[in-house]
Enzyme design. Sequence first.
Site, PDB file in Angstrom:
ATOM      1  N   CYS A 143      35.330  36.647  42.096  1.00 39.48           N
ATOM      2  CA  CYS A 143      34.012  36.165  42.499  1.00 39.48           C
ATOM      3  C   CYS A 143      33.347  37.200  43.405  1.00 39.48           C
ATOM      4  O   CYS A 143      34.017  37.830  44.213  1.00 39.48           O
ATOM      5  CB  CYS A 143      34.044  34.846  43.261  1.00 39.48           C
ATOM      6  N   ARG A 166      34.963  43.127  40.444  1.00 40.37           N
ATOM      7  CA  ARG A 166      35.824  42.099  41.015  1.00 40.37           C
ATOM      8  C   ARG A 166      36.288  41.105  39.957  1.00 40.37           C
ATOM      9  O   ARG A 166      37.273  40.393  40.181  1.00 40.37           O
ATOM     10  CB  ARG A 166      35.082  41.362  42.139  1.00 40.37           C
ATOM     11  N   TRP A 183      34.393  33.716  39.032  1.00 39.28           N
ATOM     12  CA  TRP A 183      35.628  33.842  38.235  1.00 39.28           C
ATOM     13  C   TRP A 183      36.219  32.438  38.203  1.00 39.28           C
ATOM     14  O   TRP A 183      36.643  31.903  39.231  1.00 39.28           O
ATOM     15  CB  TRP A 183      36.572  34.831  38.909  1.00 39.28           C
ATOM     16  N   ASN A 238      33.280  31.287  47.277  1.00 40.29           N
ATOM     17  CA  ASN A 238      34.486  31.899  46.700  1.00 40.29           C
ATOM     18  C   ASN A 238      35.679  31.194  47.317  1.00 40.29           C
ATOM     19  O   ASN A 238      35.651  30.898  48.506  1.00 40.29           O
ATOM     20  CB  ASN A 238      34.604  33.381  47.069  1.00 40.29           C
ATOM     21  N   GLY A 239      36.737  31.013  46.529  1.00 39.82           N
ATOM     22  CA  GLY A 239      37.939  30.373  47.069  1.00 39.82           C
ATOM     23  C   GLY A 239      38.221  29.070  46.353  1.00 39.82           C
ATOM     24  O   GLY A 239      37.675  28.811  45.272  1.00 39.82           O
ATOM     25  N   GLU A 281      54.597  50.765  35.442  1.00 40.33           N
ATOM     26  CA  GLU A 281      53.172  50.999  35.667  1.00 40.33           C
ATOM     27  C   GLU A 281      52.475  51.392  34.355  1.00 40.33           C
ATOM     28  O   GLU A 281      51.368  50.929  34.075  1.00 40.33           O
ATOM     29  CB  GLU A 281      52.984  52.074  36.749  1.00 40.33           C
ATOM     30  N   LYS A 292      49.445  49.191  32.708  1.00 41.29           N
ATOM     31  CA  LYS A 292      48.124  49.766  32.430  1.00 41.29           C
ATOM     32  C   LYS A 292      47.736  49.502  30.975  1.00 41.29           C
ATOM     33  O   LYS A 292      46.612  49.118  30.683  1.00 41.29           O
ATOM     34  CB  LYS A 292      48.095  51.286  32.687  1.00 41.29           C
ATOM     35  N   GLU A 331      46.895  45.770  30.391  1.00 42.89           N
ATOM     36  CA  GLU A 331      45.683  45.323  31.090  1.00 42.89           C
ATOM     37  C   GLU A 331      44.405  45.692  30.373  1.00 42.89           C
ATOM     38  O   GLU A 331      43.487  44.882  30.279  1.00 42.89           O
ATOM     39  CB  GLU A 331      45.594  45.987  32.468  1.00 42.89           C
ATOM     40  N   HIS A 381      71.169  46.518  26.433  1.00 45.54           N
ATOM     41  CA  HIS A 381      71.526  45.140  26.775  1.00 45.54           C
ATOM     42  C   HIS A 381      70.494  44.146  26.254  1.00 45.54           C
ATOM     43  O   HIS A 381      70.427  43.021  26.751  1.00 45.54           O
ATOM     44  CB  HIS A 381      71.698  45.015  28.294  1.00 45.54           C
ATOM     45  N   LYS A 389      39.659  42.157  40.227  1.00 47.26           N
ATOM     46  CA  LYS A 389      40.146  43.325  40.972  1.00 47.26           C
ATOM     47  C   LYS A 389      40.978  42.911  42.175  1.00 47.26           C
ATOM     48  O   LYS A 389      42.024  43.471  42.435  1.00 47.26           O
ATOM     49  CB  LYS A 389      38.956  44.179  41.411  1.00 47.26           C
TER      50      LYS A 389
HETATM   51  C1  F6R Z   1      46.711  46.622  38.165  1.00 51.47           C
HETATM   52  C2  F6R Z   1      46.149  46.104  39.384  1.00 51.47           C
HETATM   53  C3  F6R Z   1      46.796  44.919  40.011  1.00 51.47           C
HETATM   54  C4  F6R Z   1      46.832  45.118  41.526  1.00 51.47           C
HETATM   55  C5  F6R Z   1      47.357  43.847  42.221  1.00 51.47           C
HETATM   56  C6  F6R Z   1      47.451  44.033  43.722  1.00 51.47           C
HETATM   57  O1  F6R Z   1      46.001  47.701  37.669  1.00 51.47           O
HETATM   58  O2  F6R Z   1      45.182  46.611  39.877  1.00 51.47           O
HETATM   59  O3  F6R Z   1      48.067  44.697  39.495  1.00 51.47           O
HETATM   60  O4  F6R Z   1      47.646  46.213  41.803  1.00 51.47           O
HETATM   61  O5  F6R Z   1      46.518  42.771  41.937  1.00 51.47           O
HETATM   62  O6  F6R Z   1      46.202  44.316  44.268  1.00 51.47           O
HETATM   63  P1  F6R Z   1      46.063  44.969  45.691  1.00 51.47           P
HETATM   64  O7  F6R Z   1      46.676  46.326  45.624  1.00 51.47           O
HETATM   65  O8  F6R Z   1      44.616  44.993  45.976  1.00 51.47           O
HETATM   66  O9  F6R Z   1      46.830  44.081  46.648  1.00 51.47           O
END
Ligand code: F6R
Length: 606
Positions: free
Chosen positions: A2, A27, A76, A102-103, A479, A483, A486, A502, A601
Amino acid sequence: MCGIVAYVGERSAAEVVVDGLRRLEYRGYDSSGVVVSPGAGADLRVVKRAGKLAALEGALVGHVLDGHLALGHTRWATHGRPSDANAHPHLSEDGRLAVIHNGIIENYLPLREALTASGHVFESETDSEVLVHLIEHDFAGDLAGAMRSALRQVLGAYALVAMHSDRDEVVAARATSPLVIGLGDGEQWLASDVPALLPYTRRVVYLLDGDVAVMTRAGVHITDLDGAIVDRPVEIIDWDAEAAEKGGYEHFMLKEIDEQPTVLQQTLGGRFRPDGLDVDLDLALDPTAIDRVVITAAGTASYAGMVGATMIESLARLSTTVEVASELRYRDPVMDARTLVIAVSQSGETIDTLEAVREAKRRGARTLAVLNVKGSSLSREVDDVLFVHAGPEIGVASTKAYMAMLAAFALLAIRLGRGRGTLSDERVAELVAGLRGLPHAVEEALATRDRVRVLAERMASARSALFLGRGVNVATAFEGALKLKEISYVHAEAYPMGEMKHGPIALIEPSVPVVAIATASARYDKTVANLQEVRARDGIVIAVASEGDEVIASHADEVIYVPRVMELLSPLVNVVPLQLLAYETALALGRDVDQPRNLAKSVTVE
Ligand code: F6R
């Protein structure tokens, strides 16, 4: 998660607010809306739409939204699907009061029942709408007072903003969800995140939990929930506005990947002691006062934590574990004053990470944050902060913040090792030289893009993919897989390479490419043996290997060469082609790279 923007001043408020919402798109959201006060007691004008901001902008064409006071929101969805009715702002029944939120209001159901019983009519399925009815019920000319009295009845998290057609002011309150006020001369802004303010001002005030702020053209007045005045410092943002712009790039994600050599210079800059035998991190922490380390974070930040754990164990000889924050916060963890809990976060607003830190503090642990965003909630809750200085990260998929976190962990591991006497001068000198060489090595790794683009064609038609790594590069595999999932929506799984036999080996077939981190390491021979096992089962191996490795080509179908660096620092270089692979695969599949479906985000609700 949001976005909130509000404005009061001489400019066209609707334009400022829509511009701010655009800057907060990263966001994550699925509907949006704006409300403007034409002034002089006239009814508020609201426009809201499900879908992307373009739908809202389309709906705004032809509307006269003149006025110098406005609120805007990107939602959101949590309670109630994305729809025009569920989008914010929510208006009171008389059309004179507007609220954005928001929340999550956890006790919204009993409140809604009570309000309905007393004659209020609800128009949405959201938890947020109870707030407009509660404030309307208590409003008798004092908007801040009505908001305080409404907030005394709710449980949960909120960044709440309201305006009334009779009042030339914006009133905002915060509990858990972030809000920052931008200060101007004769005008003020409010937003859930700094990038919305950057084109207008650098002078900001962060609201804290329990604050209620009244914003007028003349200035800002902040009280607590009981109405007592509170003083919050004015802080100056040092990010430049261009850092939050695409700067000619098609996507923020690619821009941020490309920025990584510079980001490394920012993270490392000024932190080596002149003799090159230690680092200065300005921490109050005494490295001899701890016996163990627990690293906690979510998503990509937790993978940075995995690399950090290996670095700390290896260099400072401290037992270190990593646990995702959403689990740690609800366990009954063993911690005491000799436990250092390190929270890793780009935003500093991830609710699970914040709650895990709060749990650690309740148990008496010492806390440190490896953090990007200054002024964030996490920065205020820990004993020590190690800022990673990645600059604003706008792409939903984290890239440059991950890189900066890894570099920060290397610095921290050196400091802890030096402080504990576990690192010789020679070893530190070697590590410092390795770190100093990283910006150049990462620059060279970026040159893999053309090669990766070709491989992305294969990935784009894959049913699924496996990512494998060993040692400090297990995290790189995780990672890389995250990526890819996502932003391209291609299913991917990551495993420590030795675990393949395994179970995951059953998945191997030509339509499931195996991306293997096979750069120079103490376990290189084992890695090669594992690649053979994949190929013996008709698996397709894409290996990330060190430049000059002439053997690897006979064990892999495709090779991506990256510069050779010391093993402990290799995750910083190895992740680059995996970021590019995810990006290029997403492009090949026509995905929305900067705003992948369902993602936000910064995840500020559970
Ligand atoms: C993946 C990504 C998320 C954040 C996670 C933690 O690309 O961005 O997995 O890493 O939501 O977010 P922060 O680092 O802001 O606590």
